[in-house]
Design an enzyme around this catalytic site. Structure first.
Site, mmCIF file in Angstrom:
data_model
loop_
_atom_site.group_PDB
_atom_site.id
_atom_site.type_symbol
_atom_site.label_atom_id
_atom_site.label_comp_id
_atom_site.label_asym_id
_atom_site.label_seq_id
_atom_site.Cartn_x
_atom_site.Cartn_y
_atom_site.Cartn_z
ATOM 1 N N LYS A 62 0.760 -1.082 -0.133
ATOM 2 C CA LYS A 62 -0.149 0.043 0.025
ATOM 3 C C LYS A 62 0.889 1.298 -0.003
ATOM 4 O O LYS A 62 1.746 1.591 0.912
ATOM 5 C CB LYS A 62 -0.981 -0.041 1.274
ATOM 6 C CG LYS A 62 -2.177 0.670 0.985
ATOM 7 C CD LYS A 62 -2.162 2.137 0.727
ATOM 8 C CE LYS A 62 -1.935 3.086 1.973
ATOM 9 N NZ LYS A 62 -1.489 4.546 1.285
ATOM 10 N N GLU A 91 9.565 1.726 10.727
ATOM 11 C CA GLU A 91 10.582 2.551 10.523
ATOM 12 C C GLU A 91 10.079 3.872 10.727
ATOM 13 O O GLU A 91 9.099 4.256 9.782
ATOM 14 C CB GLU A 91 11.379 2.380 9.526
ATOM 15 C CG GLU A 91 12.279 1.095 9.092
ATOM 16 C CD GLU A 91 12.956 0.780 8.073
ATOM 17 O OE1 GLU A 91 13.521 -0.362 7.796
ATOM 18 O OE2 GLU A 91 12.734 1.629 7.311
ATOM 19 N N CYS A 133 14.098 10.715 6.765
ATOM 20 C CA CYS A 133 13.965 10.389 8.114
ATOM 21 C C CYS A 133 15.268 10.298 8.993
ATOM 22 O O CYS A 133 15.190 10.802 10.062
ATOM 23 C CB CYS A 133 13.359 8.703 8.395
ATOM 24 S SG CYS A 133 14.683 7.755 7.170
ATOM 25 N N GLU A 137 9.544 16.889 14.763
ATOM 26 C CA GLU A 137 10.010 16.731 13.349
ATOM 27 C C GLU A 137 9.351 17.371 12.346
ATOM 28 O O GLU A 137 8.117 17.143 12.156
ATOM 29 C CB GLU A 137 9.741 15.125 12.920
ATOM 30 C CG GLU A 137 10.407 14.654 11.500
ATOM 31 C CD GLU A 137 9.951 13.240 11.179
ATOM 32 O OE1 GLU A 137 8.685 13.090 11.384
ATOM 33 O OE2 GLU A 137 10.703 12.561 10.721
HETATM 34 P P1 NAD Z 1 2.337 8.422 7.232
HETATM 35 O O1 NAD Z 1 2.603 7.897 8.521
HETATM 36 O O2 NAD Z 1 1.370 9.633 7.243
HETATM 37 O O3 NAD Z 1 1.915 7.609 5.905
HETATM 38 C C1 NAD Z 1 2.808 6.418 5.653
HETATM 39 C C2 NAD Z 1 1.942 5.434 4.862
HETATM 40 O O4 NAD Z 1 1.139 5.082 5.965
HETATM 41 C C3 NAD Z 1 1.145 5.989 3.968
HETATM 42 O O5 NAD Z 1 1.008 4.918 3.018
HETATM 43 C C4 NAD Z 1 -0.351 6.079 4.481
HETATM 44 O O6 NAD Z 1 -1.197 5.898 3.537
HETATM 45 C C5 NAD Z 1 -0.177 5.005 5.416
HETATM 46 N N1 NAD Z 1 -1.097 5.292 6.727
HETATM 47 C C6 NAD Z 1 -1.518 6.273 7.201
HETATM 48 N N2 NAD Z 1 -2.555 6.245 8.277
HETATM 49 C C7 NAD Z 1 -2.766 4.801 8.139
HETATM 50 C C8 NAD Z 1 -3.387 3.665 9.137
HETATM 51 N N3 NAD Z 1 -4.141 4.192 10.097
HETATM 52 N N4 NAD Z 1 -3.318 2.412 8.727
HETATM 53 C C9 NAD Z 1 -2.294 1.971 7.814
HETATM 54 N N5 NAD Z 1 -1.744 2.759 7.132
HETATM 55 C C10 NAD Z 1 -1.582 4.132 7.289
HETATM 56 O O7 NAD Z 1 3.953 9.008 6.865
HETATM 57 P P2 NAD Z 1 4.103 10.081 5.760
HETATM 58 O O8 NAD Z 1 3.961 11.423 6.084
HETATM 59 O O9 NAD Z 1 4.017 9.564 4.381
HETATM 60 O O10 NAD Z 1 5.845 10.066 5.839
HETATM 61 C C11 NAD Z 1 6.691 10.778 6.427
HETATM 62 C C12 NAD Z 1 7.080 10.138 7.609
HETATM 63 O O11 NAD Z 1 7.899 8.914 7.415
HETATM 64 C C13 NAD Z 1 8.096 10.852 8.716
HETATM 65 O O12 NAD Z 1 7.769 10.863 9.906
HETATM 66 C C14 NAD Z 1 9.401 10.269 8.418
HETATM 67 O O13 NAD Z 1 10.363 10.187 9.499
HETATM 68 C C15 NAD Z 1 9.023 8.643 8.168
HETATM 69 N N6 NAD Z 1 9.857 7.895 7.627
HETATM 70 C C16 NAD Z 1 10.854 7.106 8.345
HETATM 71 C C17 NAD Z 1 11.776 6.344 7.765
HETATM 72 C C18 NAD Z 1 12.588 5.295 8.538
HETATM 73 O O14 NAD Z 1 13.481 4.691 7.828
HETATM 74 N N7 NAD Z 1 12.334 5.423 9.735
HETATM 75 C C19 NAD Z 1 12.008 6.557 6.219
HETATM 76 C C20 NAD Z 1 11.218 7.259 5.375
HETATM 77 C C21 NAD Z 1 10.213 8.031 6.212
#
Ligand code: NAD
Length: 512
Positions: free
Chosen positions: A198, A273, A307, A406
């Site tokens: 997804k 992550e 991240c 963040e």
């Molecule tokens: P997000 O958590 O909003 O979304 C990530 C994914 O989760 C999307 O596909 C979204 O549709 C899905 N999602 C959202 N709510 C959900 C739910 N209730 N159930 C299941 N899936 C759901 O994150 P974002 O804004 O897309 O990405 C940015 C974040 O990702 C930042 O906090 C960043 O630090 C983190 N990130 C972490 C790493 C790492 O390796 N630690 C790498 C890249 C990004």
């Protein structure tokens, strides 16, 4: 000798490459890949994906819900046994073919990623190559994925082996989405799991391409399924589906918590992550020129939407003024521009909502009493999209929101420190624990600080340089579990213990 291509020509070539791809995307739209077929949502619903460059609609995208997830999870469940039981040599061959297909399409992937996410071409040009490397690395590990231990005892021959856990869900965010999704999907497939992916709703374009390239490369139907849609709808349904045995998730810490709750009734194994607010610590004895290069690179590359970015600069008070002066000049000179322009260092942010979030921190900084030393405004860039000025905040202390939250944009907060003890205190005074960067020429101190930092990954005298066999992941609110090398298999596989008696041990006799 060939003359190097002038930068303007690369920009033009990128636009020419992107134009027909975008035309086709607009005409075809984006469907789910379920059981090897591109399909619309059962509900017929769609949503629009827009480019951060100019807010133009790129494609109409199938909006998946629980019914579509059920179709995909069922396909993944049916495909699981044949994929699991396929010999590792054949799986290896197929995964290398996916890598070949990615390499053959690397330029298309790069320009599409730029237009869909706003990431600058100078960074995206290599993203597809890194994605192909992820597939090759894990392809070559297919044979050893099942390896276990031999731990004999006096009376038994004990061995452990690993078996793939089953169909898994992979949920990914929008920052560098192509590279990042391969980082999760390649080890899952190499382990023998089937996948329902997804992707993030703000960046569906290259996830669609990955599904199609995998199909072309010969990955059997149902082995890699992609369902587009929103997190609270398709994402949630994936985490709740009983056929899905584990969720590999990359995204925000708050979403990780939600997924843990959603997955609890079906006892999902989770790997998270999550977010970061990572420190880079610069001591006064460091190679300050190299440190400055790394500080600028680690927060202002990839639009700061990274991240592992070092978004808190901890600089020793004795050198702070001079270091920050040089840093400010560099930040002011960063080139904000069109993502397809190879001269661009910072492109538009992914979405207007994200731009609004990043810009809201300018007021937060001022209200907290910090100083905006550079940037601090939206930027009027080509196409009129979601551009922002790279921003540097000084006069801050560790308790301020700009030092704790963040921002996930080109936004750096400077925090001076007196000595090693205070540096470690400030660095650890945070809910996150993903990465830490330390600059010093005193290796004893470097190792002491590395040991004391509460973070999953530390680099000494270096920016983040990824090496695929090493463990990748965070502590505290930055994650649960590790990816990379064999660590990935621990998540996607069950470890199974088998004990064979030598026939010599005494068995208690009851009921005689
Ligand atoms: P997000 O958590 O909003 O979304 C990530 C994914 O989760 C999307 O596909 C979204 O549709 C899905 N999602 C959202 N709510 C959900 C739910 N209730 N159930 C299941 N899936 C759901 O994150 P974002 O804004 O897309 O990405 C940015 C974040 O990702 C930042 O906090 C960043 O630090 C983190 N990130 C972490 C790493 C790492 O390796 N630690 C790498 C890249 C990004």
């Amino acid at each position: 000798m060939d003359k190097p291509t002038p930068k303007g020509d690369v920009f033009q070539a990128n636009r020419e490459r992107a134009a027909p791809l975008l035309k086709k995307l607009r005409a075809d739209g984006i469907g789910h890949m379920i059981d090897g077929k591109i399909v619309a949502s059962i509900s017929g619903e769609t949503f629009e994906t827009r480019s951060p460059v100019d807010n133009a609609t790129l494609a109409s995208v199938a909006r998946g819900n629980a019914e579509d997830i059920d179709r995909a999870a069922t396909a993944a469940a049916l495909a699981f046994k044949p994929w699991r039981d396929m010999g590792p040599a054949m799986r290896r061959k197929l995964l290398h073919r996916v890598a070949d297909a990615i390499e053959d399409n690397a330029e298309d992937i790069a320009v599409l990623e730029c237009i869909d996410t706003g990431q600058a071409y100078r960074f995206m040009a290599k993203a597809a190559i890194r994605a192909a490397e992820n597939f090759r690395f894990f392809a070559d590990k297919c044979a050893e994925a099942r390896d276990g231990l031999n731990t004999p005892s006096d009376e038994h021959w004990n061995v452990s082996t690993r078996v793939p856990i089953g169909p898994v869900g992979v949920i990914t965010p929008w920052n560098t989405p192509f590279m990042l999704s391969t980082w999760k999907i390649a080890p899952a497939l190499a382990a023998g799991c089937t996948v329902v992916h997804k992707p993030a709703e703000w960046s569906p374009v290259t996830a669609d391409l990955l599904a199609k390239l995998a199909k072309q490369a010969g990955i059997p139907d149902g082995v890699l399924n992609t369902v587009h849609g929103f997190g609270e709808e398709a994402g949630k349904a994936l985490t709740e589906h009983p056929a899905i045995k584990a969720i590999g998730f990359v995204g925000e810490s708050a979403t990780g918590s939600a997924i843990m709750k959603q997955g609890a009734p079906t006892l999902k194994r989770v790997h998270f992550e999550l977010g970061g607010k990572n420190p880079v610590i610069v001591f006064d004895d460091a190679d300050l020129d190299r440190a400055l290069d790394a500080v600028v690179f680690m927060i202002y590359s990839l639009n700061g939407e990274r991240c592992t970015s070092s978004s808190r600069l901890l600089v020793q008070a004795s050198i702070a003024e001079k270091f920050v002066e040089k840093l400010t000049a560099r930040v002011k000179a960063l080139k904000v521009g069109h993502p397809l322009d190879p001269a661009t260092e910072i492109g538009p942010l992914i979405h207007e909502r994200h731009l609004a979030k990043v810009c809201s921190y300018f007021d937060v900084a001022r209200q907290d009493g910090a100083v905006i030393a550079a940037g601090g405004k939206a930027h009027d860039g080509p196409g009129g999209g979601h551009y922002v000025q790279p921003t540097l905040v000084t006069g801050a202390h560790s308790k301020m929101r700009v030092a704790q939250e963040e921002v996930f944009g080109p936004f750096l907060t400077v925090l001076p420190f007196r000595d090693e003890t205070e540096a470690v205190e400030i660095a650890n005074d945070i809910r996150y624990g993903l990465t830490g960067y330390v600059w010093t020429n005193d290796m004893g101190r470097g190792m002491r600080v590395a040991d004391a930092l509460e973070a999953g990954m530390i680099w000494l005298n270096s920016e983040n340089v990824r090496h695929l066999p090493t463990p990748f992941g965070g502590m505290k609110a930055s994650g649960i579990g590790r990816d990379g090398g064999d660590y990935s298999f621990d998540f996607y596989m069950e470890t199974k213990h088998v004990s064979l008696a030598r026939g010599t041990h005494k068995i208690q006799k009851l009921g005689i």
